[in-house]
Scaffold this motif. Structure first.
Motif, short mmCIF file in Angstrom:
data_model
loop_
_atom_site.label_atom_id
_atom_site.label_comp_id
_atom_site.label_asym_id
_atom_site.label_seq_id
_atom_site.Cartn_x
_atom_site.Cartn_y
_atom_site.Cartn_z
N THR A 80 0.89 -1.11 0.06
CA THR A 80 0.05 -0.08 -0.13
C THR A 80 0.91 1.20 -0.08
O THR A 80 2.00 1.13 0.61
CB THR A 80 -1.01 0.17 1.22
OG1 THR A 80 -1.65 -1.18 1.25
CG2 THR A 80 -1.92 1.00 1.20
N TYR A 102 0.68 5.00 1.13
CA TYR A 102 0.21 6.08 2.02
C TYR A 102 0.65 7.44 1.83
O TYR A 102 1.87 7.64 1.40
CB TYR A 102 0.38 5.87 3.50
CG TYR A 102 -0.24 4.27 3.75
CD1 TYR A 102 -1.39 4.11 4.46
CD2 TYR A 102 0.53 3.35 3.87
CE1 TYR A 102 -1.96 2.99 4.85
CE2 TYR A 102 0.22 1.88 4.07
CZ TYR A 102 -0.99 1.70 4.88
OH TYR A 102 -1.62 0.56 5.02
N LEU A 120 -7.65 5.33 5.66
CA LEU A 120 -6.37 4.51 5.14
C LEU A 120 -5.45 4.25 6.20
O LEU A 120 -4.67 3.60 6.68
CB LEU A 120 -5.80 4.79 3.91
CG LEU A 120 -4.91 3.94 3.23
CD1 LEU A 120 -5.32 2.66 2.95
CD2 LEU A 120 -4.34 4.74 1.76
#
Length: 285
Positions: free
Chosen positions: A20, A22, A102
């Motif tokens: 992921t 960020y 998130l």
């Protein structure tokens, strides 16, 4: 940290994990201090938060738990348990709006994703002994499942702490399951009504009414321990269009000990009945 004045800003920040990316386009934290009130504001891509009033930041997280703990055990005033006190004089209003979870997913290590903004409002007044909390999550995913119309309301009046919680879990084929739990906590006893309703053709639904009493220092040893005594009131649940009756019964739990008294769910000649004790001792049944 409680008397800080100034601001801090993060912009164009990125962090890559194994799977992921960020990023923070902009996040600004502003703090203002005065003898009358303090104000901390956080504004950014995914969150807007405001904390106003007089408070000590380090005491806020444990304050709600202290209040609930006192309500659970306040009926026990022997030498083994004395009522606790937060020792704070917090008076504040907290508002939070989160549009993206998130970062919360990363920091809390929980599989959550927001589909609509989540909102939280909390008022605390230690001097008057008042607290109220409202939280709304209109739409989110948890561990791959869709949830809708989730809300939590918590407030106290005099010596009672009231609450109401709702959540709707979305299933396949436009089926949903609605859960509600509401009640009050006072004099060491939680009075609760738990309901569920599945929107399918089988008419699966039910209401379970019960009381829960928290017990402190229930073991004979010097080890600190706790237990719970649950009394279930006569209730009715529906499974596959058939009504099942839940008898009045009790359940007692503490460390390495679980006992049932007259626990029974039945529909005509079909029934489930549990009576006995489960412990670490082989003689208990």
């Amino acid at each position: 940290i409680d008397n800080v004045t100034g601001f801090a800003e993060v912009s164009r920040f990125k962090m890559q994990t194994a799977d992921t990316l960020y990023s923070i386009r902009q996040l600004r934290c502003t703090a203002q201090h005065s003898p009358q009130a303090d104000h901390i504001a956080i504004n950014g891509d995914f969150i807007d938060a405001s904390l106003k009033g007089k408070y000590k930041l380090t005491t806020i997280p444990g304050q709600l738990w202290t209040l609930v703990k006192e309500k659970i055990f306040e009926h026990q005033t022997d030498a083994d348990h004395q009522p606790t006190s937060s020792g704070t004089q917090n008076t504040f209003a907290l508002d939070v709006t989160m549009t993206d979870a998130l970062w919360a997913k990363h920091l809390l290590q929980q599989p959550i994703a927001l589909q609509q903004p989540a909102r939280l409002h909390c008022d605390v007044n230690d001097a008057l002994g008042l607290i109220s909390l409202n939280a709304d999550l209109p739409a989110f995913q948890w561990n791959g499942k869709d949830y809708r119309e989730t809300s939590v309301v918590l407030f106290n009046r005099q010596d009672k702490l009231f609450y109401d919680a709702n959540v709707k879990r979305m299933e396949d084929n436009d089926v949903s399951t609605h859960f509600n739990s509401n009640g009050a906590l006072a004099d060491g006893i939680l009075t609760n009504s738990f309901t569920w309703n599945i929107s399918d053709s089988y008419n699966n639904r039910g209401v379970i009414n019960f009381t829960l009493q928290g017990l402190n220092n229930v073991l004979s040893s010097n080890e600190e321990s706790w237990g719970a005594l649950i009394h279930i009131s006569p209730s009715t649940i529906h499974i596959n269009n058939a009504p099942w009756q839940v008898n009045s019964s009790s359940i007692y739990y503490t460390k390495n000990h679980l006992s049932f008294r007259n626990f029974s769910v039945h529909n005509q000649d079909q029934f489930v009945h549990i009576e006995g004790t489960a412990t670490e001792h082989p003689t208990d049944t």
